[in-house]
Enzyme design. Structure first.
Site, PDB file in Angstrom:
ATOM      1  N   CYS A  74       0.797  -1.219   0.000  1.00  0.00           N
ATOM      2  CA  CYS A  74       0.000   0.000   0.000  1.00  0.00           C
ATOM      3  C   CYS A  74       0.836   1.280   0.000  1.00  0.00           C
ATOM      4  CB  CYS A  74      -0.919   0.014   1.215  1.00  0.00           C
ATOM      5  SG  CYS A  74      -0.022  -0.056   2.781  1.00  0.00           S
ATOM      6  N   GLU A 112      -7.098  -6.036   0.325  1.00  0.00           N
ATOM      7  CA  GLU A 112      -7.014  -5.070   1.418  1.00  0.00           C
ATOM      8  C   GLU A 112      -5.940  -4.057   1.055  1.00  0.00           C
ATOM      9  OE1 GLU A 112      -4.971  -3.387   4.831  1.00  0.00           O
ATOM     10  OE2 GLU A 112      -4.160  -5.075   3.723  1.00  0.00           O
ATOM     11  N   ARG A 157      -6.900   1.930  12.264  1.00  0.00           N
ATOM     12  CA  ARG A 157      -6.283   1.515  11.001  1.00  0.00           C
ATOM     13  C   ARG A 157      -7.398   1.407   9.957  1.00  0.00           C
ATOM     14  NH1 ARG A 157      -1.138  -0.671  10.038  1.00  0.00           N
ATOM     15  NH2 ARG A 157      -1.054  -2.105   8.281  1.00  0.00           N
TER      16      ARG A 157
END
Length: 159
Positions: A74, A112, A157
């Site tokens: 990410c 994710e 988060r």
């Protein structure tokens, strides 16, 4: 029994949840050696494959896996990073995830990533990825931002 394959597994938080929910891992992949050591300890006897997701061949699992999942890197989309997006080799891994989808044709998939992916390049990167993941209508694609603190995790988060 329901099955899954996970790429970019890290230390195995997602895979642990799926195993605890009754899923059987066919393959758990991670690049980092120390994370693989943790995976092997926590998922003893499972097929832990230590390599880049770019080197995986999932064609032998075609039609046999229920879920393909992964927490693809990410950093390229994070508000805390340089936000180079798909111009960053790590950012391109989200595109490669789609190749893995096509290789094994899971019933469903789960990706994710950080909340910053939604706003990268004024949202155009995310829109393009959603279209890619639809694979010409083969999959319906949904997204939702969740925060770990809302699920009894002592950390904020957003993903």
């Amino acid at each position: 029994m329901k099955t899954f394959i996970e790429v970019c597994a890290g230390c195995g938080g997602l895979s642990t949840g799926f195993i605890n929910a009754g899923f059987k891992p066919l393959l758990i992949n991670e690049l980092e050696k120390v994370f693989c050591e943790t995976l092997r300890k926590n998922h003893e006897g499972e097929n832990i494959v230590e390599c880049s997701m770019l080197d995986l061949d999932l064609t032998k699992y075609k039609g046999t896996v229920d879920i393909l999942q992964g927490g693809v890197p990410c950093q390229a989309f994070s508000q805390a990073g340089e936000r180079k997006g798909l111009d960053d080799p790590r950012g391109k891994l989200i595109i490669h995830f789609n190749k893995l989808i096509n290789d094994c044709e899971p019933k469903m998939f789960l990706v994710e990533n950080v909340k910053g992916l939604l706003s990268h390049n004024e949202g155009n990167t995310f829109k393009g990825i959603l279209e890619l993941f639809k694979n010409n209508g083969k999959y319906n694609v949904y997204h939702k931002v969740i925060n770990s603190k809302d699920y009894n995790v002592p950390q904020k988060r957003e993903r």
